[in-house]
Design an enzyme around this catalytic site. Structure first.
Site, PDB file in Angstrom:
ATOM      1  N   THR A 168       0.797  -0.997   0.048  1.00  0.00           N
ATOM      2  CA  THR A 168       0.078   0.039   0.050  1.00  0.00           C
ATOM      3  C   THR A 168       0.763   1.119   0.067  1.00  0.00           C
ATOM      4  O   THR A 168       2.120   1.222   0.441  1.00  0.00           O
ATOM      5  CB  THR A 168      -0.759  -0.292   1.264  1.00  0.00           C
ATOM      6  OG1 THR A 168      -1.506   1.323   1.372  1.00  0.00           O
ATOM      7  CG2 THR A 168      -0.107  -0.267   2.568  1.00  0.00           C
ATOM      8  N   ASP A 169       0.262   2.362  -0.703  1.00  0.00           N
ATOM      9  CA  ASP A 169       0.957   3.452  -0.362  1.00  0.00           C
ATOM     10  C   ASP A 169       0.877   4.286   1.008  1.00  0.00           C
ATOM     11  O   ASP A 169       1.801   5.152   1.263  1.00  0.00           O
ATOM     12  CB  ASP A 169       0.245   4.508  -1.291  1.00  0.00           C
ATOM     13  CG  ASP A 169      -1.136   4.651  -0.904  1.00  0.00           C
ATOM     14  OD1 ASP A 169      -1.881   4.326  -0.317  1.00  0.00           O
ATOM     15  OD2 ASP A 169      -1.818   5.741  -1.772  1.00  0.00           O
ATOM     16  N   GLU A 170       0.343   3.711   2.051  1.00  0.00           N
ATOM     17  CA  GLU A 170       0.297   4.028   3.467  1.00  0.00           C
ATOM     18  C   GLU A 170       1.455   3.788   4.041  1.00  0.00           C
ATOM     19  O   GLU A 170       1.653   4.542   5.085  1.00  0.00           O
ATOM     20  CB  GLU A 170      -1.084   3.580   4.166  1.00  0.00           C
ATOM     21  CG  GLU A 170      -2.529   3.838   3.616  1.00  0.00           C
ATOM     22  CD  GLU A 170      -3.455   3.675   4.563  1.00  0.00           C
ATOM     23  OE1 GLU A 170      -3.126   3.448   5.838  1.00  0.00           O
ATOM     24  OE2 GLU A 170      -4.674   3.655   4.056  1.00  0.00           O
ATOM     25  N   TYR A 173      -1.961  -0.373  10.883  1.00  0.00           N
ATOM     26  CA  TYR A 173      -1.897  -1.075   9.708  1.00  0.00           C
ATOM     27  C   TYR A 173      -0.913  -0.778   8.804  1.00  0.00           C
ATOM     28  O   TYR A 173      -0.092  -1.684   8.147  1.00  0.00           O
ATOM     29  CB  TYR A 173      -3.459  -0.615   9.076  1.00  0.00           C
ATOM     30  CG  TYR A 173      -3.424  -1.070   7.309  1.00  0.00           C
ATOM     31  CD1 TYR A 173      -3.456  -2.390   6.846  1.00  0.00           C
ATOM     32  CD2 TYR A 173      -3.190   0.013   6.638  1.00  0.00           C
ATOM     33  CE1 TYR A 173      -3.588  -2.552   5.868  1.00  0.00           C
ATOM     34  CE2 TYR A 173      -3.156  -0.295   5.235  1.00  0.00           C
ATOM     35  CZ  TYR A 173      -3.498  -1.666   4.725  1.00  0.00           C
ATOM     36  OH  TYR A 173      -3.264  -1.949   3.363  1.00  0.00           O
ATOM     37  N   LYS A 201       2.107  -3.366   7.359  1.00  0.00           N
ATOM     38  CA  LYS A 201       2.508  -3.396   5.938  1.00  0.00           C
ATOM     39  C   LYS A 201       3.955  -3.187   5.513  1.00  0.00           C
ATOM     40  O   LYS A 201       4.653  -3.623   4.955  1.00  0.00           O
ATOM     41  CB  LYS A 201       1.298  -2.664   4.969  1.00  0.00           C
ATOM     42  CG  LYS A 201       0.005  -3.318   5.019  1.00  0.00           C
ATOM     43  CD  LYS A 201      -0.206  -4.427   4.401  1.00  0.00           C
ATOM     44  CE  LYS A 201       0.186  -4.482   2.947  1.00  0.00           C
ATOM     45  NZ  LYS A 201      -0.390  -5.830   2.515  1.00  0.00           N
TER      46      LYS A 201
HETATM   47  P1  NAD Z   1      -9.804  -7.289   2.287  1.00  0.00           P
HETATM   48  O1  NAD Z   1      -9.959  -6.926   3.737  1.00  0.00           O
HETATM   49  O2  NAD Z   1     -11.014  -7.087   1.472  1.00  0.00           O
HETATM   50  O3  NAD Z   1      -9.475  -8.703   2.156  1.00  0.00           O
HETATM   51  C1  NAD Z   1      -8.436  -9.547   2.607  1.00  0.00           C
HETATM   52  C2  NAD Z   1      -8.510 -11.156   2.655  1.00  0.00           C
HETATM   53  O4  NAD Z   1      -7.332 -11.631   3.166  1.00  0.00           O
HETATM   54  C3  NAD Z   1      -9.900 -11.638   2.945  1.00  0.00           C
HETATM   55  O5  NAD Z   1     -10.335 -12.446   2.004  1.00  0.00           O
HETATM   56  C4  NAD Z   1      -9.394 -12.225   4.160  1.00  0.00           C
HETATM   57  O6  NAD Z   1     -10.344 -13.358   4.477  1.00  0.00           O
HETATM   58  C5  NAD Z   1      -8.112 -12.644   3.887  1.00  0.00           C
HETATM   59  N1  NAD Z   1      -7.086 -13.141   4.899  1.00  0.00           N
HETATM   60  C6  NAD Z   1      -7.014 -12.330   6.226  1.00  0.00           C
HETATM   61  N2  NAD Z   1      -6.154 -12.949   6.996  1.00  0.00           N
HETATM   62  C7  NAD Z   1      -5.825 -14.168   6.454  1.00  0.00           C
HETATM   63  C8  NAD Z   1      -5.084 -14.927   6.726  1.00  0.00           C
HETATM   64  N3  NAD Z   1      -4.490 -15.159   7.973  1.00  0.00           N
HETATM   65  N4  NAD Z   1      -4.904 -15.987   5.959  1.00  0.00           N
HETATM   66  C9  NAD Z   1      -5.372 -16.366   4.832  1.00  0.00           C
HETATM   67  N5  NAD Z   1      -6.345 -15.163   4.175  1.00  0.00           N
HETATM   68  C10 NAD Z   1      -6.450 -14.102   5.179  1.00  0.00           C
HETATM   69  O7  NAD Z   1      -8.356  -6.444   1.626  1.00  0.00           O
HETATM   70  P2  NAD Z   1      -8.415  -5.991   0.140  1.00  0.00           P
HETATM   71  O8  NAD Z   1      -9.045  -4.253   0.290  1.00  0.00           O
HETATM   72  O9  NAD Z   1      -8.784  -6.682  -0.781  1.00  0.00           O
HETATM   73  O10 NAD Z   1      -6.754  -5.815   0.179  1.00  0.00           O
HETATM   74  C11 NAD Z   1      -5.939  -6.723  -0.402  1.00  0.00           C
HETATM   75  C12 NAD Z   1      -4.460  -6.446  -0.176  1.00  0.00           C
HETATM   76  O11 NAD Z   1      -4.248  -5.332  -0.930  1.00  0.00           O
HETATM   77  C13 NAD Z   1      -3.940  -6.147   1.211  1.00  0.00           C
HETATM   78  O12 NAD Z   1      -2.712  -6.735   1.395  1.00  0.00           O
HETATM   79  C14 NAD Z   1      -3.765  -4.556   1.289  1.00  0.00           C
HETATM   80  O13 NAD Z   1      -2.907  -4.254   2.333  1.00  0.00           O
HETATM   81  C15 NAD Z   1      -3.712  -4.067  -0.119  1.00  0.00           C
HETATM   82  N6  NAD Z   1      -3.802  -2.997  -0.375  1.00  0.00           N
HETATM   83  C16 NAD Z   1      -5.407  -2.586  -0.494  1.00  0.00           C
HETATM   84  C17 NAD Z   1      -5.719  -1.473  -0.976  1.00  0.00           C
HETATM   85  C18 NAD Z   1      -7.369  -0.961  -0.809  1.00  0.00           C
HETATM   86  O14 NAD Z   1      -7.459   0.040  -1.352  1.00  0.00           O
HETATM   87  N7  NAD Z   1      -8.300  -1.835  -0.589  1.00  0.00           N
HETATM   88  C19 NAD Z   1      -4.759  -0.563  -1.588  1.00  0.00           C
HETATM   89  C20 NAD Z   1      -3.550  -0.943  -1.690  1.00  0.00           C
HETATM   90  C21 NAD Z   1      -3.063  -2.118  -1.120  1.00  0.00           C
HETATM   91  O1  DAU Z   2      -4.321   4.087   0.420  1.00  0.00           O
HETATM   92  C1  DAU Z   2      -4.408   2.699   0.344  1.00  0.00           C
HETATM   93  C2  DAU Z   2      -5.416   1.964   1.212  1.00  0.00           C
HETATM   94  O2  DAU Z   2      -6.623   2.405   0.984  1.00  0.00           O
HETATM   95  C3  DAU Z   2      -5.250   0.412   1.717  1.00  0.00           C
HETATM   96  O3  DAU Z   2      -3.956   0.210   2.126  1.00  0.00           O
HETATM   97  C4  DAU Z   2      -6.039   0.098   2.872  1.00  0.00           C
HETATM   98  O4  DAU Z   2      -6.123  -1.401   3.053  1.00  0.00           O
HETATM   99  C5  DAU Z   2      -7.651   0.657   2.297  1.00  0.00           C
HETATM  100  O5  DAU Z   2      -8.491   0.437   3.491  1.00  0.00           O
HETATM  101  C6  DAU Z   2      -7.800   2.143   2.164  1.00  0.00           C
HETATM  102  O6  DAU Z   2      -7.310   2.946   3.610  1.00  0.00           O
HETATM  103  P1  DAU Z   2      -7.880   4.228   3.864  1.00  0.00           P
HETATM  104  O7  DAU Z   2      -7.958   4.499   5.551  1.00  0.00           O
HETATM  105  O8  DAU Z   2      -7.582   5.339   3.027  1.00  0.00           O
HETATM  106  O9  DAU Z   2      -9.308   3.967   3.373  1.00  0.00           O
HETATM  107  P2  DAU Z   2     -10.895   3.981   4.086  1.00  0.00           P
HETATM  108  O10 DAU Z   2     -12.040   3.670   3.099  1.00  0.00           O
HETATM  109  O11 DAU Z   2     -11.062   3.442   5.386  1.00  0.00           O
HETATM  110  O12 DAU Z   2     -10.715   5.636   4.214  1.00  0.00           O
HETATM  111  C7  DAU Z   2     -10.756   6.703   3.057  1.00  0.00           C
HETATM  112  C8  DAU Z   2     -10.720   8.038   3.798  1.00  0.00           C
HETATM  113  O13 DAU Z   2     -12.151   8.413   4.185  1.00  0.00           O
HETATM  114  C9  DAU Z   2      -9.724   8.213   4.915  1.00  0.00           C
HETATM  115  O14 DAU Z   2      -9.369   9.563   4.853  1.00  0.00           O
HETATM  116  C10 DAU Z   2     -10.811   8.020   6.086  1.00  0.00           C
HETATM  117  C11 DAU Z   2     -12.202   8.652   5.427  1.00  0.00           C
HETATM  118  N1  DAU Z   2     -13.239   8.129   6.320  1.00  0.00           N
HETATM  119  C12 DAU Z   2     -13.398   6.714   5.978  1.00  0.00           C
HETATM  120  C13 DAU Z   2     -14.527   5.970   6.637  1.00  0.00           C
HETATM  121  C14 DAU Z   2     -14.654   4.538   6.682  1.00  0.00           C
HETATM  122  C15 DAU Z   2     -14.360   8.687   6.564  1.00  0.00           C
HETATM  123  O15 DAU Z   2     -14.233   9.887   6.609  1.00  0.00           O
HETATM  124  N2  DAU Z   2     -15.511   8.181   6.843  1.00  0.00           N
HETATM  125  C16 DAU Z   2     -15.685   6.776   6.941  1.00  0.00           C
HETATM  126  O16 DAU Z   2     -16.804   6.434   7.692  1.00  0.00           O
END
Ligand code: NAD
Ligand code: DAU
Length: 373
Positions: free
Chosen positions: A137-139, A163, A167
């Site tokens: 992630t970019d975080e 988190y 990562k």
């Molecule tokens: P998600 O939470 O939707 O899915 C995570 C999946 O991992 C689920 O299916 C869960 O059951 C599985 N899992 C969790 N713990 C596990 C374990 N111990 N063993 C096996 N499976 C397990 O997550 P996502 O949003 O799809 O993110 C996927 C990946 O991409 C993550 O590594 C996250 O850090 C990264 N990522 C997410 C975003 C985003 O915007 N969602 C952006 C950048 C990177």
């Molecule tokens: O940047 C990549 C990341 O993006 C991934 O690594 C994470 O897995 C993914 O969950 C996401 O993280 P964020 O914290 O940016 O996503 P989230 O949707 O939780 O929040 C997006 C923005 O909105 C953040 O600034 C917090 C804000 N927010 C979020 C929620 C859930 C609100 O204002 N209200 C809300 O209820």
């Protein structure tokens, strides 16, 4: 350096991005094998793989990435040549309230996979050319000011949430297994994804389902925090480029060049919901609690709530490396991607009601009820 993935182990393939990646991969690749390993936490759903359930190349294994022996067995018996690692605890707010699970899964879980890969691919020398791709992630780069340049692959790590720290730790372990043991790794650091199968605890899907159910949409702080949104299928396309053409040991930033303040994106969604109800009279009957069903603007559901602790102000990705070196370009424009996303949630009410049952509801009740200001 060209790699030809034939037999994939996809961890977290029943989650949001993992499932979209499996759909994307199977739609573009004949033959081969895709083994999904997923523990089916609250965020993982078998239903996310329904569109490809009958695909002959797909095998689903319900298991934990921390089970190193299981991972080793899968690498051997399926002669896996490419591991794509999505599995993680992914929600920042959950990491603030309960960091332990994030260390267990994101740090120890990634290390468990690396140990299995090292044993099978390097010690036993069973497989042909191998690749371990880590989805990050970019975080990990921390927070930007409004005038700062976007994150590049050389931006120093400065994670601010448990988190992000977990990562970052996993990224470092992946790097170390390359430099120390010679494991063929790549890592991608992506910005915020949106699209189908996004669990409704994250901002965009939460806003959509709350607007449809007539519930408040919580905006943390002043709503001016900025995220760089990428359609999930574009992230999957980027990962595929890295798998096939990425340089071993390198990292690649993936992003959409699409920065939005949270409040602006929620207001945009409100307008789209209002327009959808105006264009389709059946929506009022399906979602009678929605303000739009009564001709009231959806924006009336926006509520400013207490800010997220340690809330990063701005993320922005400089994707020049993957664009210039690997020929990646996002295919989806935000305007069409967000409209497709709303349409998907309108067409998949059963999915989002189903995944919101149980532990998610209890967690929301415990942690969000007192947050309104
Ligand atoms: P998600 O939470 O939707 O899915 C995570 C999946 O991992 C689920 O299916 C869960 O059951 C599985 N899992 C969790 N713990 C596990 C374990 N111990 N063993 C096996 N499976 C397990 O997550 P996502 O949003 O799809 O993110 C996927 C990946 O991409 C993550 O590594 C996250 O850090 C990264 N990522 C997410 C975003 C985003 O915007 N969602 C952006 C950048 C990177
Ligand atoms: O940047 C990549 C990341 O993006 C991934 O690594 C994470 O897995 C993914 O969950 C996401 O993280 P964020 O914290 O940016 O996503 P989230 O949707 O939780 O929040 C997006 C923005 O909105 C953040 O600034 C917090 C804000 N927010 C979020 C929620 C859930 C609100 O204002 N209200 C809300 O209820």
């Amino acid at each position: 350096m060209t790699h030809h993935p034939q037999r994939l182990l996809v961890t977290g393939g029943a989650g949001f991005i993992g499932a979209n990646f499996v759909h994307h991969w199977l739609s573009a690749h004949e033959g081969g094998r895709v083994v999904v390993l997923d523990a089916l936490t609250y965020a993982g759903n078998r239903a996310n793989l329904d569109p490809v359930r009958a695909h002959p190349a797909l095998r689903f294994v319900h298991g934990d990435i921390r089970d190193t022996a299981l991972v080793g067995d899968l690498l051997r018996e399926e002669t896996i040549d490419t591991l794509v690692h999505f599995a993680a605890e992914s929600h920042v707010d959950r990491s603030i309230h309960g960091p332990d699970a994030f260390i267990d899964t994101n740090v120890n879980g990634t290390h468990s996979l690396l140990k299995a890969a090292r044993q099978v691919w390097l010690a036993e020398r069973r497989g042909p050319a191998h690749r371990f791709h880590h989805v990050s992630t970019d975080e990990v780069y921390g927070s930007l000011g409004s005038a700062d340049p976007a994150f590049t692959e050389t931006t120093p790590y400065a994670p601010n949430s448990p988190y992000a720290a977990s990562k970052a730790a996993s990224d470092h372990l992946v790097r170390a297994y390359h430099h120390t043991y010679g494991l063929a790794v790549t890592t991608s650091n992506c910005s915020n994804n949106y699209g189908p199968y996004h669990f409704p605890e994250k901002l965009i899907p939460l806003a959509i389902v709350n607007l449809l159910d007539g519930k408040p949409v919580p905006i943390y702080g002043d709503g001016r925090n900025i995220r760089d949104w990428l359609y999930v299928e574009d992230h999957c396309r980027g990962i595929t480029r890295v798998l096939t053409h990425g340089w071993i040991g390198e990292t690649y930033n993936i992003g959409g060049n699409n920065e939005w303040a949270n409040l602006d994106i929620v207001r945009h969604l409100c307008r789209l919901v209002d327009e959808a109800f105006a264009a389709d009279v059946t929506l009022a009957a399906r979602f009678p609690q929605a303000p739009a069903a009564r001709g009231i603007p959806s924006e009336t559901l926006i509520r400013f709530v207490t800010d997220r602790p340690g809330h990063d102000r701005r993320y922005a990705i400089d994707a020049n490396r993957i664009v210039c070196e690997l020929g990646f370009a996002p295919a989806e424009r935000f305007e069409t991607g967000i409209a497709r996303t709303l349409a998907w949630y309108l067409a998949h009410e059963d999915w989002w009601r189903g995944v919101m049952d149980g532990s998610y509801r209890q967690w929301v009740a415990r942690h969000y009820a007192p947050a309104g200001t």
